[in-house]
Design a protein around this motif. Structure first.
Motif, PDB file in Angstrom:
ATOM      1  N   CYS A 178       0.841  -1.201   0.000  1.00  0.00           N
ATOM      2  CA  CYS A 178       0.000   0.000   0.000  1.00  0.00           C
ATOM      3  C   CYS A 178       0.880   1.256   0.000  1.00  0.00           C
ATOM      4  O   CYS A 178       0.662   2.169  -0.784  1.00  0.00           O
ATOM      5  CB  CYS A 178      -0.919  -0.013   1.203  1.00  0.00           C
ATOM      6  SG  CYS A 178      -2.018   1.410   1.285  1.00  0.00           S
TER       7      CYS A 178
ATOM      8  N   ALA B 212      -8.477   3.836  -1.952  1.00  0.00           N
ATOM      9  CA  ALA B 212      -7.843   3.637  -0.652  1.00  0.00           C
ATOM     10  C   ALA B 212      -6.323   3.537  -0.783  1.00  0.00           C
ATOM     11  O   ALA B 212      -5.593   3.802   0.162  1.00  0.00           O
ATOM     12  CB  ALA B 212      -8.407   2.392   0.031  1.00  0.00           C
ATOM     13  N   TYR B 213      -5.843   3.181  -1.979  1.00  0.00           N
ATOM     14  CA  TYR B 213      -4.409   3.082  -2.230  1.00  0.00           C
ATOM     15  C   TYR B 213      -3.808   4.419  -2.651  1.00  0.00           C
ATOM     16  O   TYR B 213      -2.599   4.546  -2.766  1.00  0.00           O
ATOM     17  CB  TYR B 213      -4.125   2.069  -3.342  1.00  0.00           C
ATOM     18  CG  TYR B 213      -4.273   0.642  -2.896  1.00  0.00           C
ATOM     19  CD1 TYR B 213      -3.215  -0.027  -2.301  1.00  0.00           C
ATOM     20  CD2 TYR B 213      -5.468  -0.034  -3.066  1.00  0.00           C
ATOM     21  CE1 TYR B 213      -3.347  -1.335  -1.889  1.00  0.00           C
ATOM     22  CE2 TYR B 213      -5.612  -1.345  -2.655  1.00  0.00           C
ATOM     23  CZ  TYR B 213      -4.541  -1.988  -2.069  1.00  0.00           C
ATOM     24  OH  TYR B 213      -4.684  -3.285  -1.659  1.00  0.00           O
TER      25      TYR B 213
ATOM     26  N   LYS C 263      -6.985  -7.284  -4.937  1.00  0.00           N
ATOM     27  CA  LYS C 263      -7.595  -7.013  -3.635  1.00  0.00           C
ATOM     28  C   LYS C 263      -8.954  -6.327  -3.791  1.00  0.00           C
ATOM     29  O   LYS C 263      -9.866  -6.559  -3.012  1.00  0.00           O
ATOM     30  CB  LYS C 263      -6.668  -6.137  -2.800  1.00  0.00           C
ATOM     31  CG  LYS C 263      -7.243  -5.751  -1.452  1.00  0.00           C
ATOM     32  CD  LYS C 263      -6.296  -4.904  -0.670  1.00  0.00           C
ATOM     33  CE  LYS C 263      -6.796  -4.388   0.643  1.00  0.00           C
ATOM     34  NZ  LYS C 263      -7.917  -4.989   1.271  1.00  0.00           N
ATOM     35  N   CYS C 264      -9.087  -5.505  -4.822  1.00  0.00           N
ATOM     36  CA  CYS C 264     -10.279  -4.672  -4.963  1.00  0.00           C
ATOM     37  C   CYS C 264     -11.415  -5.309  -5.755  1.00  0.00           C
ATOM     38  O   CYS C 264     -12.533  -4.800  -5.739  1.00  0.00           O
ATOM     39  CB  CYS C 264      -9.887  -3.329  -5.587  1.00  0.00           C
ATOM     40  SG  CYS C 264      -8.829  -2.336  -4.501  1.00  0.00           S
TER      41      CYS C 264
ATOM     42  N   ASP D 232     -14.380  -7.437  -6.268  1.00  0.00           N
ATOM     43  CA  ASP D 232     -15.356  -8.090  -5.411  1.00  0.00           C
ATOM     44  C   ASP D 232     -16.736  -7.852  -6.017  1.00  0.00           C
ATOM     45  O   ASP D 232     -17.278  -6.752  -5.941  1.00  0.00           O
ATOM     46  CB  ASP D 232     -15.283  -7.508  -3.993  1.00  0.00           C
ATOM     47  CG  ASP D 232     -16.167  -8.251  -3.007  1.00  0.00           C
ATOM     48  OD1 ASP D 232     -16.610  -9.372  -3.306  1.00  0.00           O
ATOM     49  OD2 ASP D 232     -16.425  -7.688  -1.924  1.00  0.00           O
TER      50      ASP D 232
ATOM     51  N   GLU E  55     -17.648   0.001  -5.521  1.00  0.00           N
ATOM     52  CA  GLU E  55     -16.773  -0.576  -4.497  1.00  0.00           C
ATOM     53  C   GLU E  55     -15.357  -0.782  -5.027  1.00  0.00           C
ATOM     54  O   GLU E  55     -14.385  -0.642  -4.282  1.00  0.00           O
ATOM     55  CB  GLU E  55     -17.357  -1.880  -3.965  1.00  0.00           C
ATOM     56  CG  GLU E  55     -18.637  -1.691  -3.165  1.00  0.00           C
ATOM     57  CD  GLU E  55     -18.476  -0.821  -1.924  1.00  0.00           C
ATOM     58  OE1 GLU E  55     -17.392  -0.810  -1.303  1.00  0.00           O
ATOM     59  OE2 GLU E  55     -19.456  -0.128  -1.565  1.00  0.00           O
ATOM     60  N   PHE E  56     -15.222  -1.112  -6.312  1.00  0.00           N
ATOM     61  CA  PHE E  56     -13.908  -1.298  -6.923  1.00  0.00           C
ATOM     62  C   PHE E  56     -13.114   0.009  -6.905  1.00  0.00           C
ATOM     63  O   PHE E  56     -11.976   0.056  -6.450  1.00  0.00           O
ATOM     64  CB  PHE E  56     -14.065  -1.816  -8.357  1.00  0.00           C
ATOM     65  CG  PHE E  56     -12.774  -2.019  -9.084  1.00  0.00           C
ATOM     66  CD1 PHE E  56     -11.894  -3.010  -8.696  1.00  0.00           C
ATOM     67  CD2 PHE E  56     -12.442  -1.236 -10.182  1.00  0.00           C
ATOM     68  CE1 PHE E  56     -10.688  -3.215  -9.374  1.00  0.00           C
ATOM     69  CE2 PHE E  56     -11.255  -1.428 -10.865  1.00  0.00           C
ATOM     70  CZ  PHE E  56     -10.381  -2.427 -10.459  1.00  0.00           C
TER      71      PHE E  56
ATOM     72  N   LYS F 164     -13.740   2.676  -5.115  1.00  0.00           N
ATOM     73  CA  LYS F 164     -13.569   3.072  -3.710  1.00  0.00           C
ATOM     74  C   LYS F 164     -12.353   2.357  -3.111  1.00  0.00           C
ATOM     75  O   LYS F 164     -11.528   2.970  -2.422  1.00  0.00           O
ATOM     76  CB  LYS F 164     -14.845   2.728  -2.941  1.00  0.00           C
ATOM     77  CG  LYS F 164     -14.859   3.124  -1.498  1.00  0.00           C
ATOM     78  CD  LYS F 164     -16.235   2.772  -0.924  1.00  0.00           C
ATOM     79  CE  LYS F 164     -16.277   2.856   0.568  1.00  0.00           C
ATOM     80  NZ  LYS F 164     -17.600   2.477   1.092  1.00  0.00           N
ATOM     81  N   CYS F 165     -12.211   1.075  -3.384  1.00  0.00           N
ATOM     82  CA  CYS F 165     -11.083   0.297  -2.887  1.00  0.00           C
ATOM     83  C   CYS F 165      -9.771   0.793  -3.504  1.00  0.00           C
ATOM     84  O   CYS F 165      -8.782   0.997  -2.788  1.00  0.00           O
ATOM     85  CB  CYS F 165     -11.297  -1.185  -3.199  1.00  0.00           C
ATOM     86  SG  CYS F 165      -9.937  -2.258  -2.681  1.00  0.00           S
TER      87      CYS F 165
END
Length: 139
Positions: A4, A126-127, A105-106, A108, A119-120, A122-123
């Motif tokens: 990260c 986060a990085y 990781k993202c 889902d 959500e993808f 958004k994830c």
């Protein structure tokens, strides 16, 4: 955690190096504006998302799905196109291993294509460092 931090460092370098050309910025602006006409998403909510605050709003989710579809990160059914996403991001950031880990990781699958894209992104955000428009980096 190390991955990260490394990805954040790569993104910071990319931003400082002006990784997007003027034509790429214009292309992304046109995509965002075209999607806004389709989705009627609230520009204030888009602005919040750019800053990392993702409001659970159907129009914002549709906006993000529209953008990810037009840039080739999702297909029309909302499926994340991992290989293409990694390839495009690697062209910009030159570290396939870290980018591949972030994308893996993202990914889902959610109940709807819009939820999956929301959500993808958004994830992935986060990085990224605060204030970075992650969608603009996906051009």
């Amino acid at each position: 955690m190390m991955r990260c931090l490394f990805l954040v460092a790569i993104i910071l370098v990319a931003v400082r190096a002006q990784i997007l050309s003027q034509s790429e910025k214009e292309k992304m602006r046109a995509i965002h504006e075209g999607c806004m006409k389709e989705t009627a998403a609230d520009p204030a909510l888009i602005g919040k998302a750019v800053k990392g605050e993702y409001v659970d709003d159907p129009k914002l989710k549709n906006q993000i799905f529209c953008v990810t579809q037009k840039i080739g990160f999702t297909d029309e059914s909302g499926e994340i196109m991992k290989e293409q996403t990694v390839k495009k991001l690697t062209e910009k950031f030159k570290n396939e291993k870290v980018i591949n880990a972030a994308v893996e990781k993202c990914v889902d699958k959610k109940a709807t294509p819009s939820d999956t894209a929301f959500e993808f992104v958004k994830c992935l955000h986060a990085y990224a460092p605060e204030g970075l428009d992650i969608m603009a980096l996906m051009a």
